[in-house]
Motif scaffolding. Structure first.
Motif, PDB file in Angstrom:
ATOM      1  N   GLN A  24       0.827  -1.207   0.000  1.00  0.00           N
ATOM      2  CA  GLN A  24       0.000   0.000   0.000  1.00  0.00           C
ATOM      3  C   GLN A  24       0.862   1.257   0.000  1.00  0.00           C
ATOM      4  N   ALA A  27       2.199   1.883  -3.393  1.00  0.00           N
ATOM      5  CA  ALA A  27       1.146   2.408  -4.266  1.00  0.00           C
ATOM      6  C   ALA A  27       0.897   3.891  -3.991  1.00  0.00           C
ATOM      7  N   SER A  28       0.919   4.300  -2.728  1.00  0.00           N
ATOM      8  CA  SER A  28       0.748   5.712  -2.384  1.00  0.00           C
ATOM      9  C   SER A  28       1.890   6.552  -2.925  1.00  0.00           C
ATOM     10  N   ALA A  31       1.500   6.891  -6.715  1.00  0.00           N
ATOM     11  CA  ALA A  31       0.447   7.863  -7.029  1.00  0.00           C
ATOM     12  C   ALA A  31       0.954   9.283  -6.833  1.00  0.00           C
TER      13      ALA A  31
END
Length: 180
Positions: A24, A27-28, A31
């Motif tokens: 996670q 992924a952050s 982004a």
């Protein structure tokens, strides 16, 4: 694919957490990188052999879309390879025609290398801050009431937008409006 600008461990330390879900967190961070690239209209990472298709302006200079420029392999005008002694380029992407102007409306193709071998610390810091906001408040909740429930969302609080301060930090890595 370029290396990530920050690691899940960087985000964990920034948020002062004991543990973090590495998938996670990655992924952050990814982004946040995408948002920063879009805001700057720059790749930032080092790219070798990129091709830019430009249009002659009838002026001595034209701007390459990415910076910093680290090398130029070739320049062609309407399909004709230009001798390296007929042009010069600086790290800011200004391509100057020596002894004349770039032909008006000519198709100019430049094969060049650009970007940073190591992402600047300010860019990495903004990336971690943006990813941290997304981690802490993924839905962008600005306020909440419980009795007769009410909610207010704010995109900037969700890590989907850069603050004015972050944009000022990133400004040296963006192109000016005249080149966009």
């Amino acid at each position: 694919m370029a290396s990530p600008w920050a690691l899940p461990e960087d985000l964990r330390l920034h948020l002062r957490l004991d543990a973090i879900d590495a998938v996670q967190a990655a992924a952050s961070i990814a982004a946040a990188e995408t948002i920063i690239r879009a805001a700057l209209q720059q790749t930032i990472d080092a790219v070798a052999g990129d091709t830019a298709g430009l249009v002659g302006t009838g002026r001595r200079t034209i701007l390459l879309p990415e910076m910093p420029v680290t090398a130029v392999a070739s320049v062609t005008v309407d399909g004709t390879l230009q001798d390296a002694g007929t042009w010069r380029v600086n790290r800011h992407g200004v391509l100057t025609r020596l002894g004349g102007c770039w032909p008006l409306d000519a198709d100019i193709t430049v094969v060049y290398d650009h970007g940073y071998a190591q992402v600047p610390a300010a860019v990495t810091q903004v990336c971690v801050q943006l990813a941290g906001r997304a981690w802490v408040n993924p839905r962008g909740m600005a306020s909440e009431s419980i009795g007769d429930w009410s909610g207010t969302w704010d995109k900037a609080r969700a890590g989907d937008a850069l603050t004015d301060y972050e944009m000022r930090l990133l400004e040296p890595y963006a192109r000016g409006p005249e080149s966009r």
